[in-house]
Scaffold this motif. Structure first.
Motif, PDB file in Angstrom:
ATOM      1  N   LYS A  30     -58.496  61.933 102.203  1.00  0.00           N
ATOM      2  CA  LYS A  30     -57.300  62.001 101.347  1.00  0.00           C
ATOM      3  C   LYS A  30     -57.659  61.879  99.859  1.00  0.00           C
ATOM      4  N   TYR A  33     -58.688  65.282  96.610  1.00  0.00           N
ATOM      5  CA  TYR A  33     -57.877  66.139  95.726  1.00  0.00           C
ATOM      6  C   TYR A  33     -57.621  65.577  94.338  1.00  0.00           C
ATOM      7  N   PHE A  41     -60.191  73.384  96.372  1.00  0.00           N
ATOM      8  CA  PHE A  41     -59.483  73.730  97.614  1.00  0.00           C
ATOM      9  C   PHE A  41     -58.763  75.078  97.458  1.00  0.00           C
ATOM     10  N   GLY A  84     -47.975  66.247 102.235  1.00  0.00           N
ATOM     11  CA  GLY A  84     -49.279  66.803 101.847  1.00  0.00           C
ATOM     12  C   GLY A  84     -49.127  68.243 101.406  1.00  0.00           C
ATOM     13  N   ALA A  85     -48.240  68.464 100.430  1.00  0.00           N
ATOM     14  CA  ALA A  85     -47.827  69.833 100.064  1.00  0.00           C
ATOM     15  C   ALA A  85     -48.930  70.653  99.397  1.00  0.00           C
ATOM     16  N   GLY A  86     -49.885  70.009  98.744  1.00  0.00           N
ATOM     17  CA  GLY A  86     -50.938  70.757  98.039  1.00  0.00           C
ATOM     18  C   GLY A  86     -50.326  71.644  96.972  1.00  0.00           C
ATOM     19  N   LYS A  90     -47.975  78.719 100.273  1.00  0.00           N
ATOM     20  CA  LYS A  90     -47.358  79.333 101.464  1.00  0.00           C
ATOM     21  C   LYS A  90     -45.882  78.975 101.560  1.00  0.00           C
ATOM     22  N   ASP A 111     -47.124  64.336  97.905  1.00  0.00           N
ATOM     23  CA  ASP A 111     -48.585  64.440  97.954  1.00  0.00           C
ATOM     24  C   ASP A 111     -49.191  63.225  97.264  1.00  0.00           C
ATOM     25  N   ILE A 112     -50.310  62.792  97.772  1.00  0.00           N
ATOM     26  CA  ILE A 112     -50.990  61.628  97.193  1.00  0.00           C
ATOM     27  C   ILE A 112     -51.671  62.008  95.878  1.00  0.00           C
ATOM     28  N   GLY A 138     -47.517  60.068  96.187  1.00  0.00           N
ATOM     29  CA  GLY A 138     -47.903  58.846  96.904  1.00  0.00           C
ATOM     30  C   GLY A 138     -48.290  59.155  98.332  1.00  0.00           C
ATOM     31  N   ASP A 139     -48.651  58.106  99.046  1.00  0.00           N
ATOM     32  CA  ASP A 139     -49.042  58.239 100.442  1.00  0.00           C
ATOM     33  C   ASP A 139     -47.797  58.506 101.270  1.00  0.00           C
ATOM     34  N   TYR A 140     -47.820  59.558 102.109  1.00  0.00           N
ATOM     35  CA  TYR A 140     -46.581  59.881 102.835  1.00  0.00           C
ATOM     36  C   TYR A 140     -46.133  58.769 103.770  1.00  0.00           C
ATOM     37  N   GLY A 161     -50.630  73.867 107.145  1.00  0.00           N
ATOM     38  CA  GLY A 161     -52.046  74.119 106.874  1.00  0.00           C
ATOM     39  C   GLY A 161     -52.926  73.282 107.776  1.00  0.00           C
ATOM     40  N   SER A 162     -53.971  72.759 107.158  1.00  0.00           N
ATOM     41  CA  SER A 162     -54.948  72.020 107.962  1.00  0.00           C
ATOM     42  C   SER A 162     -54.656  70.528 107.971  1.00  0.00           C
ATOM     43  N   ASN A 163     -53.450  70.131 107.523  1.00  0.00           N
ATOM     44  CA  ASN A 163     -53.144  68.699 107.415  1.00  0.00           C
ATOM     45  C   ASN A 163     -53.344  67.922 108.713  1.00  0.00           C
TER      46      ASN A 163
HETATM   47  C1  LIG Z   1     -55.773  70.335 103.240  1.00  0.00           C
HETATM   48  S1  LIG Z   1     -54.642  70.115 101.912  1.00  0.00           S
HETATM   49  C2  LIG Z   1     -53.337  71.114 102.541  1.00  0.00           C
HETATM   50  C3  LIG Z   1     -52.349  71.507 101.509  1.00  0.00           C
HETATM   51  C4  LIG Z   1     -51.209  72.387 102.011  1.00  0.00           C
HETATM   52  N1  LIG Z   1     -50.380  71.693 102.991  1.00  0.00           N
HETATM   53  C5  LIG Z   1     -51.714  73.680 102.590  1.00  0.00           C
HETATM   54  O1  LIG Z   1     -51.452  73.938 103.755  1.00  0.00           O
HETATM   55  O2  LIG Z   1     -52.344  74.437 101.872  1.00  0.00           O
HETATM   56  C6  LIG Z   1     -54.096  68.465 102.187  1.00  0.00           C
HETATM   57  C7  LIG Z   1     -53.126  67.894 101.154  1.00  0.00           C
HETATM   58  O3  LIG Z   1     -52.604  66.648 101.673  1.00  0.00           O
HETATM   59  C8  LIG Z   1     -52.676  65.636 100.677  1.00  0.00           C
HETATM   60  N2  LIG Z   1     -52.828  64.348 101.379  1.00  0.00           N
HETATM   61  C9  LIG Z   1     -53.863  63.950 102.173  1.00  0.00           C
HETATM   62  N3  LIG Z   1     -53.617  62.722 102.686  1.00  0.00           N
HETATM   63  C10 LIG Z   1     -52.403  62.330 102.198  1.00  0.00           C
HETATM   64  C11 LIG Z   1     -51.595  61.164 102.370  1.00  0.00           C
HETATM   65  N4  LIG Z   1     -51.994  60.163 103.139  1.00  0.00           N
HETATM   66  N5  LIG Z   1     -50.391  61.112 101.734  1.00  0.00           N
HETATM   67  C12 LIG Z   1     -49.971  62.146 100.943  1.00  0.00           C
HETATM   68  N6  LIG Z   1     -50.689  63.271 100.758  1.00  0.00           N
HETATM   69  C13 LIG Z   1     -51.882  63.370 101.372  1.00  0.00           C
HETATM   70  C14 LIG Z   1     -53.865  66.026  99.810  1.00  0.00           C
HETATM   71  O4  LIG Z   1     -53.783  65.487  98.516  1.00  0.00           O
HETATM   72  C15 LIG Z   1     -53.786  67.560  99.830  1.00  0.00           C
HETATM   73  O5  LIG Z   1     -53.022  68.079  98.771  1.00  0.00           O
END
Ligand SMILES: C[S@@+](CC[C@H](N)C(=O)[O-])C[C@H]1O[C@@H](n2cnc3c(N)ncnc32)[C@H](O)[C@@H]1O
Length: 322
Positions: A30, A33, A41, A84-86, A90, A111-112, A138-140, A161-163
């Motif tokens: 996490k 980013y 990314f 985790g919108a990034g 999409k 998003d964090i 912040g942390d979801y 995505g790959s979340n």
């Molecule tokens: C792999 S990227 C995917 C972004 C987007 N969902 C996509 O499909 O392209 C993961 C995203 O999740 C966020 N993230 C990871 N862990 C998190 C958490 N615990 N709380 C909030 N956001 C988080 C990261 O900062 C990053 O932007």
């Protein structure tokens, strides 16, 4: 009193301490980013080997109408909450269509990464001036606590995505049970799962020829150097990826190329690395439809509909509360 950025730094430092004191060592994905990590990314998403983004993009482009129908029933009004919108590239495809249908909806990206939220907010404000948006950094897990009482409209949680792949199957189960606990009966969950396929195709996605994924992993060491005053020498670590078909999981590591010691000022502590010792960086779990069904059932959901790309590389699975 501590400022929130000081608290964030403390949490980062605590997580680094925990990871580098463990056996085997690990760092939490996490923290990938920061500014440079978000930029890298975006590069990864454009790589020929990284099929995931293209596959999900194709699903959103070709199935927009059906997705909208499933989200909007019964009264065309809902709250979209993206975990985790990034950079939201999409999601923009869906939002554009929803706005054209005059749907009554709000969009809350969580998003964090402050950098990711700033980038997305700016982009969506320009692209969609009519969009009602409430971004949260912040942390979801922390932000979701208040979800149930936030509004009485249908809430649709997006986890794209790959979340979900960044959780082990056990962590994914725990995560979905947690989500179930903060959702109301009528709410929906829309989750992207990368599906099992030729192991070579999967492995290449985490070990690209141009070395962007390697840079992306090494960048976390750079971030620790900058934000926590560490002295990682990036030349002394190399990226290594594996895919284990028996576990349906890809894993990324940074390998210490020699015996060395790294000092982290914020922790006032040194960490010793043996030659060829790995730091586990990230899991990318793959799924099949049976695993997805089981996961939904065991966490209190039911699969309502699956949306696939043409190659069946990826699925966006819509879950209702069971
Ligand atoms: C792999 S990227 C995917 C972004 C987007 N969902 C996509 O499909 O392209 C993961 C995203 O999740 C966020 N993230 C990871 N862990 C998190 C958490 N615990 N709380 C909030 N956001 C988080 C990261 O900062 C990053 O932007």
């Amino acid at each position: 009193m501590q400022t929130s950025s000081a608290t964030k730094q403390n949490t980062f430092a605590e997580d680094v301490l925990k990871g580098l004191s463990s056996e085997p060592k690990f760092l939490s994905s996490k923290y990938f980013y920061d500014d440079e990590g978000s930029r890298l990314f975006q590069e990864i998403m454009k790589l020929p080997e990284y099929y995931l983004t293209r596959a999900e993009f194709e699903i959103f482009e070709t199935r927009t109408k059906e997705i909208f129908k499933a989200f909007a029933a019964p009264d065309n009004s809902f709250d979209l909450i993206e975990l985790g919108a990034g950079d939201g590239t999409k999601t923009a495809v869906l939002i554009d269509y929803f706005l054209k249908q005059n749907a009554d909806f709000t969009y809350s990206p969580i998003d964090i990464s402050q950098e990711a939220i700033d980038f997305l907010t700016e982009k969506f404000k320009n692209e969609f001036p009519r969009l009602s948006m409430k971004a949260k950094t912040g942390d979801y897990f922390r932000i979701l606590k208040t979800l149930k009482t936030e509004s009485n409209r249908r809430k649709i949680l997006l986890f794209l995505g790959s979340n979900i792949g960044n959780f082990s199957p056990e962590q994914a189960l725990e995560f979905f049970r947690h989500l179930r606990g903060v959702m109301n009966e009528n709410d929906l969950l829309f989750v992207g799962f990368d599906l099992q396929k030729d192991p070579r195709v999967i492995l290449n996605a985490y070990d690209d020829a141009q070395g962007v994924t390697a840079e992306f992993n090494l960048n976390l060491l750079r971030r620790i150097n900058r934000e926590l005053g560490a002295n990682f020498d990036l030349e002394k670590f190399s990226h290594y990826a594996i895919y284990r078909p028996t576990e349906c999981a890809a894993r990324s590591f940074l390998i210490s190329r020699e015996q060395q010691s790294v000092f982290v000022e914020a922790l006032n502590q040194s960490f010793d690395f043996k030659a060829w010792e790995p730091i586990f960086m990230e899991i990318s779990q793959k799924y099949n439809l049976e695993m997805i069904e089981d996961l939904a059932r065991e966490s209190g959901f039911q699969v309502a509909e699956n949306f696939f790309d043409e190659n069946r590389y990826f699925v966006d699975s819509l879950w209702r509360v069971s």
